[in-house]
Motif scaffolding. Structure first.
Motif, PDB file in Angstrom:
ATOM      1  N   UNK A  37      60.057  -5.778  65.917  1.00  0.00           N
ATOM      2  CA  UNK A  37      60.001  -6.866  64.989  1.00  0.00           C
ATOM      3  C   UNK A  37      61.342  -7.162  64.092  1.00  0.00           C
ATOM      4  N   UNK A  38      61.998  -7.855  64.896  1.00  0.00           N
ATOM      5  CA  UNK A  38      63.573  -7.853  64.399  1.00  0.00           C
ATOM      6  C   UNK A  38      63.791  -8.784  63.304  1.00  0.00           C
ATOM      7  N   UNK A  39      62.911  -9.609  62.933  1.00  0.00           N
ATOM      8  CA  UNK A  39      63.149 -10.374  61.932  1.00  0.00           C
ATOM      9  C   UNK A  39      62.027 -10.609  60.776  1.00  0.00           C
ATOM     10  N   UNK A  40      62.459 -10.756  59.636  1.00  0.00           N
ATOM     11  CA  UNK A  40      61.234 -11.048  58.706  1.00  0.00           C
ATOM     12  C   UNK A  40      61.623 -12.615  58.123  1.00  0.00           C
ATOM     13  N   UNK A  41      60.457 -13.521  58.203  1.00  0.00           N
ATOM     14  CA  UNK A  41      60.667 -14.791  58.143  1.00  0.00           C
ATOM     15  C   UNK A  41      59.694 -15.402  56.886  1.00  0.00           C
ATOM     16  N   UNK A  42      60.352 -15.969  55.811  1.00  0.00           N
ATOM     17  CA  UNK A  42      59.572 -16.591  54.941  1.00  0.00           C
ATOM     18  C   UNK A  42      59.649 -18.196  54.872  1.00  0.00           C
ATOM     19  N   UNK A  43      58.771 -18.813  55.113  1.00  0.00           N
ATOM     20  CA  UNK A  43      58.565 -20.430  54.982  1.00  0.00           C
ATOM     21  C   UNK A  43      57.872 -20.855  53.773  1.00  0.00           C
ATOM     22  N   UNK A  44      58.508 -21.692  53.150  1.00  0.00           N
ATOM     23  CA  UNK A  44      57.623 -22.039  51.805  1.00  0.00           C
ATOM     24  C   UNK A  44      56.574 -23.352  52.354  1.00  0.00           C
ATOM     25  N   UNK A  45      55.228 -23.167  51.474  1.00  0.00           N
ATOM     26  CA  UNK A  45      54.380 -24.171  51.835  1.00  0.00           C
ATOM     27  C   UNK A  45      54.148 -24.919  50.595  1.00  0.00           C
ATOM     28  N   UNK A  46      54.368 -24.436  49.187  1.00  0.00           N
ATOM     29  CA  UNK A  46      54.009 -25.109  48.098  1.00  0.00           C
ATOM     30  C   UNK A  46      55.126 -24.860  46.897  1.00  0.00           C
ATOM     31  N   UNK A  47      55.489 -25.499  46.337  1.00  0.00           N
ATOM     32  CA  UNK A  47      56.548 -25.336  45.144  1.00  0.00           C
ATOM     33  C   UNK A  47      56.081 -26.038  43.908  1.00  0.00           C
ATOM     34  N   UNK A  48      56.012 -25.165  42.840  1.00  0.00           N
ATOM     35  CA  UNK A  48      55.674 -25.712  41.412  1.00  0.00           C
ATOM     36  C   UNK A  48      56.795 -25.507  40.480  1.00  0.00           C
ATOM     37  N   UNK A  49      57.193 -26.466  39.607  1.00  0.00           N
ATOM     38  CA  UNK A  49      58.070 -26.278  38.742  1.00  0.00           C
ATOM     39  C   UNK A  49      57.594 -25.645  37.310  1.00  0.00           C
ATOM     40  N   UNK A  50      58.362 -24.681  36.977  1.00  0.00           N
ATOM     41  CA  UNK A  50      57.618 -23.712  35.835  1.00  0.00           C
ATOM     42  C   UNK A  50      58.651 -23.806  34.436  1.00  0.00           C
ATOM     43  N   UNK A  51      59.860 -24.507  34.712  1.00  0.00           N
ATOM     44  CA  UNK A  51      60.628 -24.613  33.635  1.00  0.00           C
ATOM     45  C   UNK A  51      61.765 -25.579  33.794  1.00  0.00           C
ATOM     46  N   UNK A  52      62.823 -25.767  33.159  1.00  0.00           N
ATOM     47  CA  UNK A  52      64.284 -26.483  33.417  1.00  0.00           C
ATOM     48  C   UNK A  52      64.869 -26.125  34.400  1.00  0.00           C
ATOM     49  N   UNK A  53      64.670 -24.776  34.771  1.00  0.00           N
ATOM     50  CA  UNK A  53      65.633 -24.103  35.705  1.00  0.00           C
ATOM     51  C   UNK A  53      64.775 -23.075  36.449  1.00  0.00           C
ATOM     52  N   UNK A  54      63.653 -23.127  36.684  1.00  0.00           N
ATOM     53  CA  UNK A  54      63.030 -22.186  37.262  1.00  0.00           C
ATOM     54  C   UNK A  54      61.456 -22.898  37.982  1.00  0.00           C
ATOM     55  N   UNK A  55      61.175 -22.155  39.044  1.00  0.00           N
ATOM     56  CA  UNK A  55      60.028 -22.710  39.828  1.00  0.00           C
ATOM     57  C   UNK A  55      59.528 -21.594  40.612  1.00  0.00           C
ATOM     58  N   UNK A  56      58.148 -21.659  41.118  1.00  0.00           N
ATOM     59  CA  UNK A  56      57.344 -20.754  41.890  1.00  0.00           C
ATOM     60  C   UNK A  56      57.258 -21.317  43.428  1.00  0.00           C
ATOM     61  N   UNK A  57      57.475 -20.487  44.202  1.00  0.00           N
ATOM     62  CA  UNK A  57      57.529 -20.950  45.587  1.00  0.00           C
ATOM     63  C   UNK A  57      56.580 -19.996  46.327  1.00  0.00           C
ATOM     64  N   UNK A  58      55.624 -20.910  46.792  1.00  0.00           N
ATOM     65  CA  UNK A  58      54.425 -20.074  47.538  1.00  0.00           C
ATOM     66  C   UNK A  58      54.959 -20.196  48.939  1.00  0.00           C
ATOM     67  N   UNK A  59      54.726 -19.296  49.970  1.00  0.00           N
ATOM     68  CA  UNK A  59      54.914 -19.499  51.442  1.00  0.00           C
ATOM     69  C   UNK A  59      54.270 -18.427  52.157  1.00  0.00           C
ATOM     70  N   UNK A  60      54.399 -18.429  53.365  1.00  0.00           N
ATOM     71  CA  UNK A  60      54.064 -17.456  54.271  1.00  0.00           C
ATOM     72  C   UNK A  60      55.328 -16.376  54.809  1.00  0.00           C
ATOM     73  N   UNK A  61      55.161 -15.224  54.324  1.00  0.00           N
ATOM     74  CA  UNK A  61      56.184 -14.234  54.849  1.00  0.00           C
ATOM     75  C   UNK A  61      55.544 -13.517  55.938  1.00  0.00           C
ATOM     76  N   UNK A  62      56.224 -13.364  57.208  1.00  0.00           N
ATOM     77  CA  UNK A  62      56.097 -12.658  58.207  1.00  0.00           C
ATOM     78  C   UNK A  62      57.013 -11.461  58.500  1.00  0.00           C
ATOM     79  N   UNK A  63      56.200 -10.259  58.303  1.00  0.00           N
ATOM     80  CA  UNK A  63      57.128  -9.216  58.258  1.00  0.00           C
ATOM     81  C   UNK A  63      56.233  -8.029  59.209  1.00  0.00           C
ATOM     82  N   UNK A  64      56.926  -7.380  59.971  1.00  0.00           N
ATOM     83  CA  UNK A  64      56.247  -6.225  60.923  1.00  0.00           C
ATOM     84  C   UNK A  64      55.242  -6.773  61.743  1.00  0.00           C
TER      85      UNK A  64
END
Length: 209
Positions: A118-145
């Motif tokens: 499993x040579x690579x860990x891979x994160x791909x975002x699916x949904x982003x929500x702004x939480x402040x002027x300089x912040x956001x939450x990013x939800x996505x799928x992480x493939x690991x192992x």
């Protein structure tokens, strides 16, 4: 000693003092760049200035840390409508490093990350929500192992501007999150070595288009 000699000695001393000193860091920009004023477009990760750090409880004695390097990935950034942005990050498992060469090698082995299979860990975002002027939450799928699970990352804007060294327009973020390694099939020494892993990513992106 005449004035000419004194002047030459003074100039020579000034030259060597200047050559020996480190130049003060150049400012990236003269003005503050707000998130909304960051350039819209496609960015690529700057692998030389992007780090993925991890921390996990080590038998309850310490929170032991390590890191990954040579990160790659892309960011489609829409600063005025951050929800429309997209993030894709790839982490080469074999790049893992700790302060122990023995442990570093063990973590690449099949009992842990199994870097060959499993040579690579891979994160791909699916949904982003702004939480402040300089912040956001990013939800996505992480493939690991070899296992894919949803993960939410917390992103904080650090700054943007032209890198004075390579002249690339750059934007930087601090990204944090948590995963449970057991959910990804990495179960060696559970629960004595912690299940919950803290992630911190110092992410620099250079504008591609």
């Amino acid at each position: 000693m005449n004035k000419v000699v004194i002047g030459l000695l003074g100039a020579t001393a000034l030259f060597f003092a200047t050559e020996g000193a480190h130049a003060a860091p150049q400012q990236i920009t003269d003005t503050v760049i707000t998130v909304q004023n960051v350039k819209n477009g496609h960015y690529k990760i700057d692998p030389y200035h992007t780090q993925v750090l991890f921390s996990v409880s080590h038998f309850g004695f310490t929170n032991y840390s390590g890191n990954f390097s040579d990160i790659s990935g892309v960011l489609a950034l829409n600063p005025k409508n951050i929800e429309k942005s997209k993030l894709d990050i790839q982490i080469p498992i074999a790049s893992i490093q700790t302060t122990s060469s023995k442990l570093t090698q063990e973590l690449k082995d099949p009992d842990w990350f199994d870097a060959k299979q499993y040579p690579t860990a891979h994160f791909v975002s699916s949904h982003i929500v702004k939480t402040g002027e300089k912040t956001a939450d990013v939800t996505g799928n992480l493939t690991l192992h070899g296992i894919t699970k949803p993960v939410t990352l917390h992103i904080a804007y650090i700054g943007a501007g032209v890198n004075p060294l390579n002249k690339a327009y750059t934007v930087g973020f601090q990204i944090t999150g948590k995963i449970n390694r057991g959910e990804f099939g990495i179960k060696t020494y559970l629960p004595k070595v912690g299940d919950e892993v803290d992630l911190t990513i110092a992410a620099a992106f250079e504008k591609a288009s």
